[in-house]
Write a protein that holds these residues in place. Sequence first.
Motif, mmCIF file in Angstrom:
data_model
loop_
_atom_site.group_PDB
_atom_site.id
_atom_site.type_symbol
_atom_site.label_atom_id
_atom_site.label_comp_id
_atom_site.label_asym_id
_atom_site.label_seq_id
_atom_site.Cartn_x
_atom_site.Cartn_y
_atom_site.Cartn_z
ATOM 1 N N VAL A 243 -42.279 -52.301 46.947
ATOM 2 C CA VAL A 243 -42.830 -52.763 48.219
ATOM 3 C C VAL A 243 -43.689 -51.656 48.808
ATOM 4 C CG1 VAL A 243 -42.308 -53.625 50.520
ATOM 5 C CG2 VAL A 243 -40.796 -54.200 48.619
ATOM 6 N N ASN A 244 -44.943 -51.966 49.016
ATOM 7 C CA ASN A 244 -45.880 -50.994 49.595
ATOM 8 C C ASN A 244 -45.886 -49.673 48.824
ATOM 9 O OD1 ASN A 244 -46.509 -52.835 51.646
ATOM 10 N ND2 ASN A 244 -44.831 -52.100 52.940
ATOM 11 N N GLY A 245 -45.826 -49.790 47.518
ATOM 12 C CA GLY A 245 -45.885 -48.599 46.679
ATOM 13 C C GLY A 245 -44.574 -47.866 46.518
ATOM 14 N N GLN A 246 -43.525 -48.329 47.199
ATOM 15 C CA GLN A 246 -42.215 -47.686 47.109
ATOM 16 C C GLN A 246 -41.272 -48.552 46.275
ATOM 17 O OE1 GLN A 246 -40.876 -46.910 51.111
ATOM 18 N NE2 GLN A 246 -42.201 -45.122 51.334
ATOM 19 N N THR A 247 -40.585 -47.903 45.357
ATOM 20 C CA THR A 247 -39.679 -48.621 44.459
ATOM 21 C C THR A 247 -38.243 -48.484 44.938
ATOM 22 O OG1 THR A 247 -41.153 -48.163 42.596
ATOM 23 C CG2 THR A 247 -38.912 -48.846 42.068
ATOM 24 N N GLY A 248 -37.515 -49.584 44.890
ATOM 25 C CA GLY A 248 -36.106 -49.567 45.294
ATOM 26 C C GLY A 248 -35.351 -50.682 44.602
ATOM 27 N N PHE A 249 -34.078 -50.782 44.928
ATOM 28 C CA PHE A 249 -33.242 -51.817 44.328
ATOM 29 C C PHE A 249 -33.184 -53.044 45.234
ATOM 30 C CE2 PHE A 249 -31.380 -47.954 42.357
ATOM 31 C CZ PHE A 249 -31.586 -48.303 41.028
ATOM 32 N N PRO A 250 -33.130 -54.235 44.643
ATOM 33 C CA PRO A 250 -32.996 -55.460 45.436
ATOM 34 C C PRO A 250 -31.577 -55.591 45.984
ATOM 35 C CG PRO A 250 -32.931 -55.976 43.101
ATOM 36 C CD PRO A 250 -33.243 -54.509 43.207
ATOM 37 N N PRO A 251 -31.343 -56.530 46.914
ATOM 38 C CA PRO A 251 -30.007 -56.665 47.521
ATOM 39 C C PRO A 251 -28.884 -56.903 46.522
ATOM 40 C CG PRO A 251 -31.631 -57.923 48.762
ATOM 41 C CD PRO A 251 -32.319 -57.446 47.530
ATOM 42 N N GLN A 252 -29.183 -57.641 45.433
ATOM 43 C CA GLN A 252 -28.118 -57.959 44.476
ATOM 44 C C GLN A 252 -27.678 -56.761 43.643
ATOM 45 O OE1 GLN A 252 -31.206 -59.159 44.417
ATOM 46 N NE2 GLN A 252 -31.955 -59.617 42.367
ATOM 47 N N ALA A 253 -28.327 -55.614 43.859
ATOM 48 C CA ALA A 253 -27.927 -54.402 43.135
ATOM 49 C C ALA A 253 -26.694 -53.749 43.761
ATOM 50 C CB ALA A 253 -29.084 -53.406 43.114
ATOM 51 N N ALA A 254 -26.223 -54.298 44.885
ATOM 52 C CA ALA A 254 -25.087 -53.685 45.587
ATOM 53 C C ALA A 254 -23.832 -53.641 44.718
ATOM 54 C CB ALA A 254 -24.812 -54.447 46.887
ATOM 55 N N MET A 255 -23.563 -54.738 43.994
ATOM 56 C CA MET A 255 -22.345 -54.807 43.183
ATOM 57 C C MET A 255 -22.337 -53.789 42.036
ATOM 58 S SD MET A 255 -19.888 -56.675 44.173
ATOM 59 C CE MET A 255 -19.521 -57.943 45.378
ATOM 60 N N PRO A 256 -23.400 -53.721 41.215
ATOM 61 C CA PRO A 256 -23.376 -52.706 40.149
ATOM 62 C C PRO A 256 -23.338 -51.278 40.675
ATOM 63 C CG PRO A 256 -25.490 -53.861 40.199
ATOM 64 C CD PRO A 256 -24.551 -54.625 41.059
ATOM 65 N N ILE A 257 -23.977 -51.035 41.816
ATOM 66 C CA ILE A 257 -23.923 -49.691 42.410
ATOM 67 C C ILE A 257 -22.495 -49.369 42.835
ATOM 68 C CG2 ILE A 257 -24.636 -48.316 44.411
ATOM 69 C CD1 ILE A 257 -27.383 -49.673 44.204
ATOM 70 N N LEU A 258 -21.814 -50.365 43.403
ATOM 71 C CA LEU A 258 -20.409 -50.186 43.786
ATOM 72 C C LEU A 258 -19.548 -49.930 42.555
ATOM 73 C CD1 LEU A 258 -18.258 -50.290 46.045
ATOM 74 C CD2 LEU A 258 -18.086 -52.752 45.643
ATOM 75 N N LEU A 259 -19.849 -50.629 41.467
ATOM 76 C CA LEU A 259 -19.099 -50.457 40.218
ATOM 77 C C LEU A 259 -19.299 -49.055 39.653
ATOM 78 C CD1 LEU A 259 -17.317 -52.036 38.202
ATOM 79 C CD2 LEU A 259 -19.401 -52.657 36.979
ATOM 80 N N ILE A 260 -20.515 -48.564 39.709
ATOM 81 C CA ILE A 260 -20.808 -47.210 39.226
ATOM 82 C C ILE A 260 -20.084 -46.172 40.083
ATOM 83 C CG2 ILE A 260 -22.638 -45.486 38.965
ATOM 84 C CD1 ILE A 260 -24.532 -47.856 38.308
ATOM 85 N N THR A 261 -20.109 -46.382 41.395
ATOM 86 C CA THR A 261 -19.432 -45.454 42.314
ATOM 87 C C THR A 261 -17.931 -45.438 42.066
ATOM 88 O OG1 THR A 261 -21.122 -45.919 43.995
ATOM 89 C CG2 THR A 261 -19.092 -44.862 44.746
ATOM 90 N N LEU A 262 -17.360 -46.627 41.930
ATOM 91 C CA LEU A 262 -15.920 -46.736 41.685
ATOM 92 C C LEU A 262 -15.547 -46.104 40.349
ATOM 93 C CD1 LEU A 262 -13.217 -47.859 42.691
ATOM 94 C CD2 LEU A 262 -13.755 -50.005 41.533
ATOM 95 N N GLY A 263 -16.362 -46.353 39.332
ATOM 96 C CA GLY A 263 -16.110 -45.761 38.019
ATOM 97 C C GLY A 263 -16.152 -44.241 38.060
ATOM 98 N N SER A 264 -17.095 -43.707 38.823
ATOM 99 C CA SER A 264 -17.209 -42.247 38.957
ATOM 100 C C SER A 264 -15.974 -41.663 39.637
ATOM 101 C CB SER A 264 -18.464 -41.891 39.761
ATOM 102 O OG SER A 264 -19.624 -42.402 39.143
#
Length: 231
Positions: free
Chosen positions: A42-63
Amino acid sequence: MDCGTSMVKYILFIFNTIVSIIGILSIVFGVIILQSVGTIEVNGQTGFPPQAAMPILLITLGSLVVFISFLGCCGAIRESVCMMMSYAVCLLVLLILQLTIVVLLFTNKEKFDTAMGEVIDKAWASPEAREGGVFDAIQKSLHCCGSNGVQDYVSLNFLNSGLPSSCCEGSCANPLNIYGGCRAKFVDFMSGSSEKAKYVGLGLIVVELVGFIFACCLANNVRNYKRRNGY
């Protein structure tokens, strides 16, 4: 040290090794899901969409699981009461947090789905989001069109300039190529992810409870052993 304590020590070590592997697999699984979800620009900036919340939570929990399991392994091998109690406390805190989340997911499914739907509603209701490309990026990520469907664009007279290409699979001239609404797709995605998270969370709670009990037993036995040898 007696045979029983030594057995608990090695059982706890093996247990934490297995849990560490599970944690690493959770991280890998989360990364794979995150890659499949992709990123939005968006406007030249890259980020994760809203549905990325679950895998990010999974990565955090795994860590967290890997870190805590490593602490448990070290404490068991070194027979350190301090490390074992730290491990037990960390497990207890993690267990309580997970139990709280699982209970909330089980008892507030409708509220959760409503909240997820409101994420898309707010994005669509914001002119900045629509005109700034945020919603277009969401459409590309979810393969959807509008908040509730193409009728949202009709109501805003967007059709004068044509539908965004992100609304369609191929040419938008063919109505069959137009995707469904983003709200329903996002809610379905997050609801499905939360269903899996609930049962994975329950499994982790059982595993962590076993680890907590073993850690307390080992710490108590080591403390008593050192106390007896101190006299």
